[in-house]
Design an enzyme around this catalytic site. Structure first.
Site, PDB file in Angstrom:
ATOM      1  N   GLN A   1       0.847  -1.197   0.000  1.00  0.00           N
ATOM      2  CA  GLN A   1       0.000   0.000   0.000  1.00  0.00           C
ATOM      3  C   GLN A   1       0.885   1.251   0.000  1.00  0.00           C
ATOM      4  O   GLN A   1       1.995   1.230   0.549  1.00  0.00           O
ATOM      5  CB  GLN A   1      -0.902   0.001   1.229  1.00  0.00           C
ATOM      6  CG  GLN A   1      -1.939  -1.111   1.198  1.00  0.00           C
ATOM      7  CD  GLN A   1      -2.698  -1.188   2.506  1.00  0.00           C
ATOM      8  OE1 GLN A   1      -3.272  -0.211   2.958  1.00  0.00           O
ATOM      9  NE2 GLN A   1      -2.663  -2.342   3.123  1.00  0.00           N
TER      10      GLN A   1
HETATM   11  N1  LIG Z   1      -6.404 -14.745 -10.358  1.00  0.00           N
HETATM   12  C1  LIG Z   1      -5.348 -14.539  -9.611  1.00  0.00           C
HETATM   13  N2  LIG Z   1      -5.481 -13.889  -8.442  1.00  0.00           N
HETATM   14  C2  LIG Z   1      -4.354 -13.706  -7.696  1.00  0.00           C
HETATM   15  C3  LIG Z   1      -3.083 -14.165  -8.107  1.00  0.00           C
HETATM   16  N3  LIG Z   1      -2.182 -13.821  -7.162  1.00  0.00           N
HETATM   17  C4  LIG Z   1      -2.866 -13.192  -6.210  1.00  0.00           C
HETATM   18  N4  LIG Z   1      -4.170 -13.110  -6.516  1.00  0.00           N
HETATM   19  C5  LIG Z   1      -5.259 -12.493  -5.736  1.00  0.00           C
HETATM   20  O1  LIG Z   1      -4.948 -11.107  -5.598  1.00  0.00           O
HETATM   21  C6  LIG Z   1      -5.365 -10.634  -4.313  1.00  0.00           C
HETATM   22  C7  LIG Z   1      -4.188  -9.988  -3.608  1.00  0.00           C
HETATM   23  O2  LIG Z   1      -3.207 -10.977  -3.329  1.00  0.00           O
HETATM   24  P1  LIG Z   1      -2.100 -10.730  -2.189  1.00  0.00           P
HETATM   25  O3  LIG Z   1      -1.164 -11.886  -2.273  1.00  0.00           O
HETATM   26  O4  LIG Z   1      -2.724 -10.448  -0.875  1.00  0.00           O
HETATM   27  O5  LIG Z   1      -1.432  -9.389  -2.728  1.00  0.00           O
HETATM   28  P2  LIG Z   1      -0.244  -8.542  -2.051  1.00  0.00           P
HETATM   29  O6  LIG Z   1       0.605  -8.067  -3.168  1.00  0.00           O
HETATM   30  O7  LIG Z   1       0.416  -9.344  -0.997  1.00  0.00           O
HETATM   31  O8  LIG Z   1      -1.025  -7.298  -1.438  1.00  0.00           O
HETATM   32  P3  LIG Z   1      -0.576  -6.374  -0.192  1.00  0.00           P
HETATM   33  O9  LIG Z   1      -0.247  -7.273   0.954  1.00  0.00           O
HETATM   34  O10 LIG Z   1      -1.772  -5.504   0.080  1.00  0.00           O
HETATM   35  O11 LIG Z   1       0.599  -5.560  -0.628  1.00  0.00           O
HETATM   36  C8  LIG Z   1      -5.911 -11.860  -3.567  1.00  0.00           C
HETATM   37  O12 LIG Z   1      -7.322 -11.865  -3.716  1.00  0.00           O
HETATM   38  C9  LIG Z   1      -5.290 -13.042  -4.315  1.00  0.00           C
HETATM   39  O13 LIG Z   1      -6.068 -14.224  -4.249  1.00  0.00           O
HETATM   40  C10 LIG Z   1      -2.983 -14.854  -9.365  1.00  0.00           C
HETATM   41  O14 LIG Z   1      -1.935 -15.305  -9.817  1.00  0.00           O
HETATM   42  N5  LIG Z   1      -4.142 -15.009 -10.059  1.00  0.00           N
END
Ligand SMILES: Nc1nc2c(ncn2[C@@H]2O[C@H](COP(=O)(O)OP(=O)(O)OP(=O)(O)O)[C@@H](O)[C@H]2O)c(=O)[nH]1
Ligand SMILES: [Mg+2]
Length: 201
Positions: free
Chosen positions: A79
């Site tokens: 974020q």
């Molecule tokens: N379809 C799809 N959804 C994904 C994929 N990778 C992550 N997501 C979805 O994207 C959303 C965010 O995933 P996170 O892993 O929490 O993302 P992050 O980058 O860690 O986000 P922050 O912790 O807020 O920085 C979740 O709903 C996941 O299920 C992917 O390869 N394909």
């Protein structure tokens, strides 16, 4: 004799350890990628349900052993207000994995901006970069080529370090092994950032 043997044993058990930062905007899929990596590279690892991961406020840490080395991952929250914390980890990192959400095309420029800001830090000079066009399981996503084009002028900050962009789905695991295997080769051959020596246990 005992001291000599135990010293040799301790030495034999030492592992080269590399720290890999997982960065990218919020919702890019960093934590999902980390969990998928741990699942793929850790025998009997029973991690969290990949579909139930929520936004990261601090950081998540994970480790895997691969090719005789240990990779320590630091997955930082993406974020906007948390991005200012990223550079606290740069000096100790050996590699960067930068995730781009290929589905959220409206934020690709914002992601590129965060990427460029990150590369401005001298503390990251010589550190290998792996850019992952994530969420490639979604039919409507931008392709790797689209992302390459969007990030094209960032190449001026890259210099001659190892850098690669590839497609991945953190959710299904497609491309995860290849990305990690590329990264471990790069950090192992990078003479500018030697590993830390850690007990192998
Ligand atoms: N379809 C799809 N959804 C994904 C994929 N990778 C992550 N997501 C979805 O994207 C959303 C965010 O995933 P996170 O892993 O929490 O993302 P992050 O980058 O860690 O986000 P922050 O912790 O807020 O920085 C979740 O709903 C996941 O299920 C992917 O390869 N394909
Ligand atoms: Mg997260």
């Amino acid at each position: 004799m005992y001291t000599l043997l135990s010293g040799l044993l301790r030495h034999a058990l030492k592992k080269d350890e590399y720290c890999i930062l997982i960065l990218g905007l919020d919702n890019a899929g960093k934590t999902t990628f980390l969990e998928q990596t741990k699942t793929k590279f850790t025998k009997n690892y029973k991690g969290m349900n990949l579909g139930k991961i929520t936004t990261t406020v601090g950081l998540n840490i994970g480790k895997i052993d691969i090719s005789g080395s240990r990779l320590m991952f630091w997955d930082l929250g993406g974020q906007e207000e948390l991005q200012s914390l990223w550079d606290k980890y740069f000096a100790e990192s050996h590699g960067i994995i930068y995730l781009v959400d290929s589905v959220d095309v409206d934020r690709i420029q914002e992601s590129k901006q965060a990427f460029d800001n990150m590369l401005r830090s001298e503390a990251l000079d010589t550190v290998p970069l792996l850019v992952l066009a994530n969420k490639q399981d979604v039919l409507s996503c931008a392709t790797v080529l689209d992302i390459k084009k969007a990030f094209h002028d960032s190449s001026t900050h890259i210099g001659n370090r190892d850098c690669m962009i590839r497609s991945v789905s953190a959710l299904t695991g497609q491309g995860v092994n290849e990305g990690i295997e590329w990264m471990v080769k790069c950090v192992q051959r990078n003479p500018y950032r030697p590993p830390r020596q850690k007990d192998g246990a």
